[in-house]
Design a protein around this motif. Structure first.
Motif, short mmCIF file in Angstrom:
data_model
loop_
_atom_site.label_atom_id
_atom_site.label_comp_id
_atom_site.label_asym_id
_atom_site.label_seq_id
_atom_site.Cartn_x
_atom_site.Cartn_y
_atom_site.Cartn_z
N VAL A 34 0.84 -1.20 0.00
CA VAL A 34 0.00 0.00 0.00
C VAL A 34 0.87 1.25 0.00
O VAL A 34 0.62 2.21 -0.75
CB VAL A 34 -0.97 -0.01 1.20
N GLU A 35 1.93 1.25 0.82
CA GLU A 35 2.85 2.39 0.85
C GLU A 35 3.52 2.57 -0.51
O GLU A 35 3.71 3.71 -0.98
CB GLU A 35 3.91 2.17 1.93
N GLU A 36 3.91 1.48 -1.14
CA GLU A 36 4.59 1.58 -2.44
C GLU A 36 3.64 2.10 -3.52
O GLU A 36 4.06 2.84 -4.41
CB GLU A 36 5.17 0.22 -2.81
N ALA A 37 2.38 1.73 -3.43
CA ALA A 37 1.41 2.28 -4.38
C ALA A 37 1.23 3.78 -4.16
O ALA A 37 1.10 4.55 -5.13
CB ALA A 37 0.07 1.56 -4.23
N GLN A 38 1.24 4.20 -2.91
CA GLN A 38 1.19 5.65 -2.63
C GLN A 38 2.39 6.35 -3.24
O GLN A 38 2.25 7.45 -3.82
CB GLN A 38 1.16 5.88 -1.11
N LEU A 39 3.57 5.76 -3.11
CA LEU A 39 4.76 6.35 -3.69
C LEU A 39 4.65 6.41 -5.21
O LEU A 39 4.99 7.43 -5.82
CB LEU A 39 6.00 5.54 -3.27
N ALA A 40 4.18 5.33 -5.82
CA ALA A 40 4.00 5.32 -7.27
C ALA A 40 3.06 6.41 -7.72
O ALA A 40 3.28 7.07 -8.75
CB ALA A 40 3.48 3.95 -7.71
N ASP A 41 1.99 6.63 -6.96
CA ASP A 41 1.04 7.70 -7.26
C ASP A 41 1.72 9.07 -7.16
O ASP A 41 1.55 9.93 -8.03
CB ASP A 41 -0.13 7.60 -6.28
N SER A 42 2.53 9.25 -6.12
CA SER A 42 3.14 10.57 -5.88
C SER A 42 4.20 10.92 -6.92
O SER A 42 4.46 12.10 -7.17
CB SER A 42 3.75 10.62 -4.47
N VAL A 43 4.85 9.89 -7.54
CA VAL A 43 5.89 10.19 -8.53
C VAL A 43 5.34 10.18 -9.96
O VAL A 43 6.10 10.27 -10.92
CB VAL A 43 7.08 9.21 -8.41
N GLY A 44 4.02 10.07 -10.09
CA GLY A 44 3.39 10.29 -11.39
C GLY A 44 3.25 9.09 -12.29
O GLY A 44 2.96 9.26 -13.49
N LEU A 45 3.41 7.88 -11.78
CA LEU A 45 3.23 6.70 -12.62
C LEU A 45 1.75 6.49 -12.94
O LEU A 45 0.87 6.98 -12.24
CB LEU A 45 3.81 5.46 -11.95
N ASP A 46 1.49 5.77 -14.02
CA ASP A 46 0.13 5.69 -14.56
C ASP A 46 -0.70 4.56 -13.96
O ASP A 46 -1.91 4.69 -13.81
CB ASP A 46 0.18 5.50 -16.08
N VAL A 47 -0.06 3.43 -13.65
CA VAL A 47 -0.80 2.24 -13.24
C VAL A 47 -0.05 1.53 -12.12
O VAL A 47 1.19 1.45 -12.15
CB VAL A 47 -0.99 1.24 -14.41
N PHE A 48 -0.79 1.00 -11.16
CA PHE A 48 -0.23 0.11 -10.15
C PHE A 48 -1.07 -1.16 -10.15
O PHE A 48 -2.29 -1.11 -9.93
CB PHE A 48 -0.22 0.73 -8.76
N SER A 49 -0.41 -2.30 -10.39
CA SER A 49 -1.13 -3.56 -10.52
C SER A 49 -0.60 -4.59 -9.53
O SER A 49 0.57 -4.58 -9.17
CB SER A 49 -0.97 -4.11 -11.94
N VAL A 50 -1.49 -5.49 -9.13
CA VAL A 50 -1.15 -6.54 -8.18
C VAL A 50 -1.54 -7.88 -8.80
O VAL A 50 -2.58 -8.00 -9.45
CB VAL A 50 -1.89 -6.33 -6.84
N GLY A 51 -0.70 -8.90 -8.57
CA GLY A 51 -0.95 -10.21 -9.15
C GLY A 51 -1.90 -11.05 -8.33
O GLY A 51 -2.66 -10.54 -7.49
#
Length: 349
Positions: A34-51
């Motif tokens: 969850v923290e890493e998805a927040q980081l991905a959101d804050s640095v402007g990435l487009d998609v966060f996916s989970v397997g």
């Protein structure tokens, strides 16, 4: 494809991380994602996916629940699956889970459907591997009807029939973005084209350019089935660090034991240092500094005519600090550099 439309995302399989010399617990790893998805959101990435996996060391077995938690912790990043094993999911339940996720996230939900390369879910949920093809084909048919039709009447052999069924909460008209994940099978490529669904290629070893034939097949089949061109994506493994040397050495320490286990389990190639470096130089590992990784992604975009690239950034026991730094560099440096390179020499789809 415009460079503005080129998407860069991250995939997590929920693999347990380390913090110093300590292996995180499953619960700590879930919270870390969850923290890493927040980081991905804050640095402007487009998609966060989970397997979706069911084996020791992986914590992604309840993907919609995890994505719903991420939805409340993020603002704009799209939320999806790097694979949903449709064969061992119920399409009605899956619709409910992702229509709810889409509502909670404000319209950010999507998913990639696959037949499963790891088959632990079949015995776990009481399915027979002998029905591998039939399960996926029938369930895909039902799931797409549920997304695309207001009410659904359906019958098949893998679950009970439906009669004029309307599900709630409703997805948007036409459903949510749904990709078909393929590992190289031409039949899977043709299936994606037949249903008019985007193609996500899981390229985890060897020269990615060998998938060019599947791309050409997909584009021809889309035309023959009467569909407009659709997005093509690539999912590959890798790590971004401040220097090539740091990335190469860090990933090797964690990639080597994972591939050694897979070699024993599935007959994969043995993870020699020579093979590892060849995978970085011309294969499917995206390991290096931001400039190195950006140039390799841009090359794949041109060679394979992709409009989305997802980096599978977590691997067993990788330190949480290395994971965080990789995400930060991927969003702040790799993504803009890829778009800059593609602006200078765009792809042609």
């Amino acid at each position: 494809m415009t460079t503005e439309g080129f998407q860069l995302g991250l995939n997590s399989f929920g693999e347990v991380a380390t913090d110093g010399d300590r292996l995180l617990s499953d619960a700590e790893t879930v919270r870390l994602i969850v923290e890493e998805a927040q980081l991905a959101d804050s640095v402007g990435l487009d998609v966060f996916s989970v397997g979706e996996h069911y084996r020791d060391g992986f914590t992604d077995s309840a993907t919609p629940v995890l994505l719903a938690a991420i939805a409340r912790a993020t603002e704009r990043i799209r939320l999806g699956t790097s694979v949903t094993v449709l064969s061992t999911n119920d399409p009605v339940r899956l619709y409910h889970e992702f229509s709810t996720l889409d509502a909670v996230s404000g319209g950010r939900a999507q998913l990639v459907l696959g037949r499963a390369s790891a088959t632990e879910s079949f015995p776990l949920f009481g399915y027979d591997l002998a029905d591998y093809e039939r399960l996926f084909e029938e369930k895909l048919d039902l799931f797409m009807r549920l997304q695309r039709q207001e009410t659904v009447t359906w019958s098949g052999t893998v679950r009970s029939p439906l009669t004029a069924q309307r599900l709630h909460p409703r997805m948007p008209e036409g459903g949510i973005p749904t990709w078909i994940g393929v590992g190289g099978s031409p039949n899977s490529v043709l299936r994606a084209a037949r249903y008019g669904l985007p193609l996500m290629m899981a390229i985890i070893g060897g020269r990615p350019q060998r998938f060019a034939g599947n791309v050409a097949l997909y584009l021809r089949a889309l035309e023959q089935f009467g569909h407009a061109p659709l997005p093509i994506g690539q999912h590959s493994l890798g790590l971004v660090a401040d220097t090539d040397e740091e990335a190469v050495e860090t990933w090797w320490r964690h990639w080597q034991p994972v591939v050694a286990d897979l070699a024993r389990e599935r007959g994969f190639y043995k993870p020699t240092r020579e093979r590892y470096e060849a995978e970085i130089d011309g294969g499917a590992l995206f390991v290096g500094s931001p400039e190195t990784v950006a140039r390799k992604i841009a090359k794949m975009a041109r060679d394979l005519r992709i409009s989305r690239f997802d980096l599978k950034y977590d691997i067993m026991r990788l330190p949480r600090q290395a994971r965080a730094r990789s995400i930060e560099l991927f969003g702040r440096e790799v993504a803009p550099r890829v778009r800059e390179l593609l602006t200078k020499e765009p792809t042609h789809v």
